[in-house]
Design an enzyme around this catalytic site. Structure first.
Site, PDB file in Angstrom:
ATOM      1  N   GLY A  11     -19.545  -7.317  44.437  1.00 47.98           N
ATOM      2  CA  GLY A  11     -20.287  -7.498  45.675  1.00 47.98           C
ATOM      3  C   GLY A  11     -19.937  -8.764  46.424  1.00 47.98           C
ATOM      4  O   GLY A  11     -20.242  -8.899  47.611  1.00 47.98           O
ATOM      5  N   ARG A  18     -14.644  -4.084  32.339  1.00 50.24           N
ATOM      6  CA  ARG A  18     -15.937  -4.273  31.697  1.00 50.24           C
ATOM      7  C   ARG A  18     -16.383  -2.980  31.036  1.00 50.24           C
ATOM      8  O   ARG A  18     -15.897  -1.900  31.369  1.00 50.24           O
ATOM      9  CB  ARG A  18     -16.988  -4.672  32.751  1.00 50.24           C
ATOM     10  CG  ARG A  18     -16.527  -5.768  33.706  1.00 50.24           C
ATOM     11  CD  ARG A  18     -17.249  -5.641  35.053  1.00 50.24           C
ATOM     12  NE  ARG A  18     -16.694  -6.539  36.062  1.00 50.24           N
ATOM     13  CZ  ARG A  18     -17.198  -7.736  36.357  1.00 50.24           C
ATOM     14  NH1 ARG A  18     -18.270  -8.162  35.740  1.00 50.24           N
ATOM     15  NH2 ARG A  18     -16.637  -8.495  37.277  1.00 50.24           N
ATOM     16  N   ASP A  59     -22.269  -4.813  32.449  1.00 52.00           N
ATOM     17  CA  ASP A  59     -21.247  -5.167  33.430  1.00 52.00           C
ATOM     18  C   ASP A  59     -20.716  -6.579  33.210  1.00 52.00           C
ATOM     19  O   ASP A  59     -19.736  -6.977  33.854  1.00 52.00           O
ATOM     20  CB  ASP A  59     -21.793  -5.028  34.860  1.00 52.00           C
ATOM     21  CG  ASP A  59     -23.047  -5.848  35.078  1.00 52.00           C
ATOM     22  OD1 ASP A  59     -24.076  -5.518  34.453  1.00 52.00           O
ATOM     23  OD2 ASP A  59     -23.020  -6.811  35.862  1.00 52.00           O
ATOM     24  N   LYS A  76     -14.223 -15.625  44.067  1.00 50.08           N
ATOM     25  CA  LYS A  76     -15.649 -15.327  43.966  1.00 50.08           C
ATOM     26  C   LYS A  76     -16.393 -16.053  45.082  1.00 50.08           C
ATOM     27  O   LYS A  76     -16.265 -17.270  45.228  1.00 50.08           O
ATOM     28  CB  LYS A  76     -16.173 -15.770  42.592  1.00 50.08           C
ATOM     29  CG  LYS A  76     -17.608 -15.376  42.305  1.00 50.08           C
ATOM     30  CD  LYS A  76     -17.957 -15.726  40.867  1.00 50.08           C
ATOM     31  CE  LYS A  76     -19.397 -15.367  40.546  1.00 50.08           C
ATOM     32  NZ  LYS A  76     -19.737 -15.684  39.129  1.00 50.08           N
ATOM     33  N   GLY A 130     -22.132 -11.539  50.398  1.00 55.43           N
ATOM     34  CA  GLY A 130     -20.839 -11.700  49.739  1.00 55.43           C
ATOM     35  C   GLY A 130     -20.411 -13.137  49.538  1.00 55.43           C
ATOM     36  O   GLY A 130     -19.291 -13.405  49.104  1.00 55.43           O
TER      37      GLY A 130
END
Length: 488
Positions: A93, A184, A253, A114, A127
């Protein structure tokens, strides 16, 4: 906009060659005025990157997401996950995978930005990331690496020059994260729920080729894949427990196929030994408490096994039997590695039946006296029992004498035992109050010297150097328990 690879970028994009279901092409959102505030030179060098060029303006533009290196193919990955036991669709996201940096030795590492803006999986979020949590991830991930615990790593943090609105207005930042991969358990859950059996097989084959090439030719390679992850997760969680690390958000996750620690949101290290310790502000039920981490690891592996059942065997009942048999090995593996690690923390170099009782007795005494986890083992390593919170008590005196007698029964010398302890018990950890001190100086005052000094001390936690003395001190007593937050 793309840039050439003069900085040493050598991208491949194997994940982007998988079926389209697995990802979405996603360009990072440019930021106003990026500024490099922390940079990992040694990591850059190990990746084959030119550390000097990356710290210049054109390099910072890449680390901020304003420019894309040649051959990079930015994507956001799709995945799902059980968050606090509840299954949901997720995905990157606020992260963009630039590609996979391949080194001269053939190693492959994901390079991920990130906080680089909205993606198709942002679910209404902006985001973006704020400076404090990105610096926190940098500190903790690099400390974990120095503690010899498998982990993703941090290459840089860049401020964006743009505010991010959370409860208040905060400075924005982008972290460059480096990982063996971002596969993951939740990736498999996503494909198992929304993909075909063939797509699931493709993902499993990809994971095997990337992380477990030794089992690629196994006839039952998908069961072998599961068995390998059972081993890696057991070993990983033991390493967490041995240094008092509490992950805080062990959702599926956040459990990687590579066996690396990932996601440093509400994590922290335990001060006083209390198995029920929880730091995460959102973990009100204590699901991810220190004492629960092994059981949650096994629970997450059960979810992984469920995704692979169609690949284990055509007969579902037999597939379930195979999965249960493999999963049952987790407890034995975990216990064996934990006992081995605890023996090393106490300088025990052979095996006796009563060792586990000796270890458990110490932990019980530590809990009763609220003894600091790291400093207790540090004091024992230095043979200074007087420095423990338990010194002078009858139960600790009896335990200490039993331990000394145990060491005396070994063929190897006590000098050898204490050297083993020194190599197994860190003198320093990223203590919560020190991390907060560093973050406050950086975020509130723009002063990164506090963080830099902390990083220097944490770079060699087993050094037992004079410079580390100050960083072994405990925080001032507080009526308020320490709490961490996710940062999203």
């Amino acid at each position: 906009m793309t840039q050439n690879n003069e900085m040493g970028w050598n991208f491949d994009n194997s994940y982007a060659r998988l079926p389209e279901l697995f990802f979405e092409s996603t360009e990072p959102t440019p930021v106003r005025s990026p500024e490099l505030v922390i940079f990992n030179k040694s990591l850059a060098n190990s990746l084959g990157l030119d550390a000097q060029k990356l710290q210049r303006e054109e390099g910072v533009e890449v680390l901020a997401g304003n420019q894309i290196p040649e051959a990079a193919l930015p994507i956001s990955q799709a995945y799902a996950g059980h968050q606090f036991g509840n299954f949901t669709m997720l995905g990157d996201g606020r992260a963009v995978l630039l590609g996979e940096q391949t080194t001269s030795s053939g190693e492959r590492f994901d390079i991920q930005l990130k906080g680089s803006g909205r993606t198709p999986f942002s679910r209404g979020g902006d985001g973006r990331a704020t400076l404090g949590p990105m610096l926190r991830e940098y500190i903790i991930s690099e400390a974990m690496h120095a503690l010899r615990i498998p982990t993703n790593r941090s290459l840089s943090v860049v401020t964006t020059g743009e505010p991010v609105i959370r409860e208040t207005e905060l400075p924005g930042a982008v972290l460059t994260r480096v990982a063996a991969s971002h596969l993951r358990i939740g990736t498999f859950e996503y494909v198992a729920n929304w993909g075909t059996r063939e797509e699931l097989r493709i993902l499993a084959d990809y994971a095997i080729k990337r992380h477990f090439p030794d089992i690629e030719d196994n006839e039952d390679r998908y069961l072998s894949l599961f068995e390998e992850l059972v081993k890696r997760q057991a070993e990983l969680i033991v390493k967490w427990q041995l240094v008092g690390f509490i992950h805080g958000v062990m959702n599926t996750d956040n459990m990687t196929i590579s066996g690396e620690t990932i996601d440093y949101g509400p994590c922290a290290f335990m001060d006083e030994y209390d198995p029920a310790t929880v730091f995460s502000s959102i973990d009100v039920q204590g699901r991810y408490a220190y004492q629960n981490q092994p059981a949650i690891g096994q629970w997450n592996l059960a979810r992984f096994a469920e995704t692979l059942l169609p690949l284990f065997h055509e007969n579902q009942d037999h597939a379930v039997e195979l999965a249960q048999e493999a999963l049952a090995k987790f407890k034995e593996l975990y216990h064996r590695h934990w006992l081995e690690g605890m023996r090393e923390k106490l300088g025990i170099q052979n095996e006796e039946d009563q060792d586990e009782s000796l270890i458990e007795n110490l932990l019980n005494i530590m809990e009763d006296h609220r003894a600091d986890f790291t400093n207790t083992f540090r004091a024992l390593t230095l043979d200074k029992p007087e420095d423990t919170a338990m010194n002078g008590t009858l139960e600790f005196t009896e335990w200490y004498n039993q331990w000394q007698a145990r060491l005396a029964r070994q063929e190897k010398s006590k000098t050898s035992a204490y050297q083993l302890m020194k190599n197994s018990n860190p003198a320093v950890i990223p203590r919560n109050h020190r991390v907060e001190e560093a973050l406050e100086a950086a975020v509130e005052k723009g002063d990164y010297s506090v963080m830099e000094r902390l990083m220097d001390v944490l770079a060699n936690p087993y050094a037992y150097s004079p410079e580390q003395e100050e960083y072994t001190k405990l925080p001032e007593p507080s009526n308020q328990p320490y709490r961490t937050f996710c940062g999203t």
